[in-house]
Design an enzyme around this catalytic site. Structure first.
Site, PDB file in Angstrom:
ATOM      1  N   ASP A  82       0.831  -1.208   0.000  1.00  0.00           N
ATOM      2  CA  ASP A  82       0.000   0.000   0.000  1.00  0.00           C
ATOM      3  C   ASP A  82       0.861   1.252   0.000  1.00  0.00           C
ATOM      4  O   ASP A  82       0.375   2.349  -0.286  1.00  0.00           O
ATOM      5  CB  ASP A  82      -0.983   0.000   1.173  1.00  0.00           C
ATOM      6  CG  ASP A  82      -0.327  -0.239   2.514  1.00  0.00           C
ATOM      7  OD1 ASP A  82       0.633  -1.020   2.584  1.00  0.00           O
ATOM      8  OD2 ASP A  82      -0.790   0.335   3.517  1.00  0.00           O
ATOM      9  N   ASP A 164       3.288   4.276   8.910  1.00  0.00           N
ATOM     10  CA  ASP A 164       2.099   3.693   9.529  1.00  0.00           C
ATOM     11  C   ASP A 164       1.818   4.226  10.932  1.00  0.00           C
ATOM     12  O   ASP A 164       0.688   4.111  11.423  1.00  0.00           O
ATOM     13  CB  ASP A 164       2.228   2.171   9.584  1.00  0.00           C
ATOM     14  CG  ASP A 164       1.854   1.518   8.262  1.00  0.00           C
ATOM     15  OD1 ASP A 164       1.098   2.127   7.497  1.00  0.00           O
ATOM     16  OD2 ASP A 164       2.326   0.398   8.001  1.00  0.00           O
ATOM     17  N   HIS A 223      -1.341   7.082   6.154  1.00  0.00           N
ATOM     18  CA  HIS A 223      -2.790   6.880   6.068  1.00  0.00           C
ATOM     19  C   HIS A 223      -3.474   7.965   6.880  1.00  0.00           C
ATOM     20  O   HIS A 223      -3.054   8.286   7.989  1.00  0.00           O
ATOM     21  CB  HIS A 223      -3.204   5.511   6.630  1.00  0.00           C
ATOM     22  CG  HIS A 223      -2.642   4.328   5.901  1.00  0.00           C
ATOM     23  ND1 HIS A 223      -2.959   4.037   4.598  1.00  0.00           N
ATOM     24  CD2 HIS A 223      -1.783   3.358   6.309  1.00  0.00           C
ATOM     25  CE1 HIS A 223      -2.325   2.942   4.223  1.00  0.00           C
ATOM     26  NE2 HIS A 223      -1.604   2.515   5.235  1.00  0.00           N
TER      27      HIS A 223
END
Length: 390
Positions: A82, A164, A223
């Protein structure tokens, strides 16, 4: 395309995935983003890429700012696809770019995914890369949540590109924390931590120590939203997430065939309530395991029930226990329960899995043959209440 500026010559160039509803086995009901950042300096640098299906969007965003072929460095903070999936597409355009990754795990992982045809440069903790007016310092964060993970710090701009860490699966047309509802962001940050980072609390704590030692005005994760106003709140929340401090709350998690185990679950719930403990009942037919995991993170009690099915337990309960064992929750107390017909293997199987999760077993399993009577259910309620109060 909209140009999103973090600072002069520093831009968000990632992608918003409005439609994704499953990620790493947990539900992403608010979608997700794959954040990438572009720094324009003497050396043009792209920090992380995006999931492969969004490579074209990434390149289009970069093209709004500069010719992508001029990219000098691609910093890969994390090998997972990702974040790295668009590397081949970017390298097809930026043929002379150097991919900067952690040694040795980042290099090993990227070569396993994309081969050794690219120009790689490995870095270790404390290494610095000069871009011209700015420099990047690399901080290793292994097992947060893969061995290769690192974060990248730009001291001149006081920005941490945290990959992350401190992220959330949260799609929005806005990109900064002070532009959205922070209550929602914090909910998604907790769910992200519970389902991705829970096993790595020690590593998370160490990362927070490092982050809090840095002059910091912005955290740009891979994210979710970019933090510029609520940094302290997020760091405090993460410190709480990775502590072993639990809230006085009980989760009763079960599945049932003909409602007998369900009745037992409700009696156990009433017992916790009578003892003054906040409690939540989760039927695994109706609730996703990733939402339950978010509650497990800080709950003190975890009680799990299933009837016997073919000398085993129901698949939903087995899946929940397997998922939770992988997340390795800390400091939990609990026990097993369930009804059975002619074979009572169910509760022993559940207890074994709870023990494997290092749950402190505070009571022998509660088992009932076929349908429990009202009197038996009242006994269960009183037993649980006395157990917790006593």
């Amino acid at each position: 395309m909209e140009i999103v500026k973090l600072r002069d010559d520093i831009y968000y160039v990632g992608a918003v995935d409005w439609n994704v509803r499953s990620f790493h086995g947990y539900t992403t009901n608010r979608g997700a983003t794959y954040n990438a950042y572009l720094i324009i300096d003497e050396k043009i640098t792209l920090i992380d890429t995006v999931k492969e299906p969004f490579a074209e969007e990434l390149l289009e965003r970069i093209s709004e700012i500069i010719d992508p072929s001029k990219i000098d460095y691609i910093v890969s903070n994390h090998v997972e696809m990702d974040h790295s999936g668009a590397i081949p597409a970017v390298m097809e355009v930026a043929k002379n770019a150097t991919i900067v990754t952690s040694a040795p795990s980042g290099l090993k992982g990227l070569q396993a995914h994309y081969g050794d045809k690219y120009n790689y440069q490995t870095v270790k903790a404390g290494d610095t890369l000069s871009l011209g007016k700015r420099s990047l310092t690399f901080v290793a964060t292994p097992m947060l949540h893969w061995p290769d993970n690192m974060v990248t710090y730009c001291s001149e701009e006081k920005i941490l590109f945290s990959n992350d860490a401190f992220g959330q699966h949260y799609a929005s047309s806005k990109h900064f924390d002070d532009e959205v509802d922070m209550a929602v962001v914090m909910q998604e940050a907790e769910k992200y931590y519970a389902n991705i980072l829970m096993p790595y609390g020690k590593q998370a704590n160490q990362a927070i120590d490092i982050v809090q030692s840095l002059p910091l005005e912005m955290i740009a994760p891979s994210h979710g939203v970019i933090l510029r106003t609520h940094i302290t709140e997020m760091l405090d929340k993460y410190r709480y997430f990775c502590s072993e401090e639990n809230e006085k709350r009980a989760l009763v998690v079960y599945d049932s065939m003909w409602h007998s185990t369900e009745k037992m679950a409700q009696a156990i719930l009433e017992g916790f309530k009578k003892a003054g403990v906040e409690c939540i009942l989760y039927d695994l037919k109706e609730n996703h395991i990733s939402d339950i995991a978010t509650q497990v993170l800080k709950a003190e009690y975890l009680v799990v029930g299933s009837p016997t099915l073919n000398t085993n337990i129901l698949p939903t309960v087995g899946a929940f226990l397997t998922y939770m064992k992988g997340l390795s929750p800390k400091g939990k107390k609990g026990f097993a329960f369930g009804s059975y017909g002619w074979a009572a293997q169910n509760v022993a199987i559940i207890q074994k899995e709870l023990e494997a999760m290092k749950v402190e077993i505070i009571k022998e399993p509660i088992k009932m043959n076929y349908v429990p009577t009202k009197e038996q259910l009242r006994e269960i309620e009183e037993e649980v209440a006395e157990l917790i109060v006593g």
